[in-house]
Write a protein that holds these residues in place. Structure first.
Motif, mmCIF file in Angstrom:
data_model
loop_
_atom_site.group_PDB
_atom_site.id
_atom_site.type_symbol
_atom_site.label_atom_id
_atom_site.label_comp_id
_atom_site.label_asym_id
_atom_site.label_seq_id
_atom_site.Cartn_x
_atom_site.Cartn_y
_atom_site.Cartn_z
ATOM 1 N N HIS A 221 0.553 4.767 -2.223
ATOM 2 C CA HIS A 221 0.591 6.023 -1.792
ATOM 3 C C HIS A 221 1.404 7.024 -2.260
ATOM 4 O O HIS A 221 1.198 8.238 -2.722
ATOM 5 C CB HIS A 221 0.610 5.968 -0.383
ATOM 6 C CG HIS A 221 -0.874 5.743 0.524
ATOM 7 N ND1 HIS A 221 -1.989 6.354 0.430
ATOM 8 C CD2 HIS A 221 -1.004 4.620 1.131
ATOM 9 C CE1 HIS A 221 -3.017 5.650 0.881
ATOM 10 N NE2 HIS A 221 -2.288 4.601 1.462
ATOM 11 N N LEU A 222 2.606 6.540 -2.699
ATOM 12 C CA LEU A 222 3.809 7.318 -3.286
ATOM 13 C C LEU A 222 3.472 7.337 -4.485
ATOM 14 O O LEU A 222 3.723 8.541 -4.939
ATOM 15 C CB LEU A 222 5.092 6.432 -2.965
ATOM 16 C CG LEU A 222 6.602 6.973 -3.481
ATOM 17 C CD1 LEU A 222 6.557 8.718 -2.733
ATOM 18 C CD2 LEU A 222 7.422 6.277 -3.599
ATOM 19 N N ARG B 212 0.859 -1.177 0.098
ATOM 20 C CA ARG B 212 -0.113 0.137 0.138
ATOM 21 C C ARG B 212 0.954 1.300 0.141
ATOM 22 O O ARG B 212 0.243 2.258 -0.581
ATOM 23 C CB ARG B 212 -0.967 0.221 1.478
ATOM 24 C CG ARG B 212 -1.804 1.185 1.136
ATOM 25 C CD ARG B 212 -3.137 0.457 0.288
ATOM 26 N NE ARG B 212 -4.020 1.598 0.294
ATOM 27 C CZ ARG B 212 -4.377 2.029 -1.104
ATOM 28 N NH1 ARG B 212 -4.235 1.116 -2.163
ATOM 29 N NH2 ARG B 212 -5.405 3.136 -1.257
ATOM 30 N N GLN B 213 1.986 1.231 0.710
ATOM 31 C CA GLN B 213 2.759 2.331 0.616
ATOM 32 C C GLN B 213 3.359 2.784 -0.852
ATOM 33 O O GLN B 213 3.518 3.951 -0.985
ATOM 34 C CB GLN B 213 4.088 1.935 1.417
ATOM 35 C CG GLN B 213 5.056 2.767 2.003
ATOM 36 C CD GLN B 213 6.130 2.496 2.970
ATOM 37 O OE1 GLN B 213 6.452 1.271 2.772
ATOM 38 N NE2 GLN B 213 6.319 3.278 3.887
#
Length: 62
Positions: free
Chosen positions: A22-23, A18-19
């Motif tokens: 988001h980035l 998920r990181q």
């Protein structure tokens, strides 16, 4: 203070979680915002092109 060295053009790999999404979403919004605030047609084209590449990556992740 010690000197710190890094390779020019070196990249940090993103996690496939998920990181990373988001980035990439943040980068996409940032490029689109830059494209909308600049009057130079060449720069607008450049930023929109970068945003489209990121959008394709996001579509493949999601």
């Amino acid at each position: 203070m010690e000197n710190q060295y890094c390779k020019v053009g070196a990249v940090t790999p993103m996690n496939n979680g998920r990181q990373a999404v988001h980035l990439l979403e943040y980068q996409y919004q940032n490029f689109m915002e830059r494209a909308s605030t600049i009057n130079d047609a060449k720069l607008v084209e450049y930023f929109e092109g970068k945003a489209q590449k990121i959008k394709k990556i996001l579509e493949n992740l999601v």
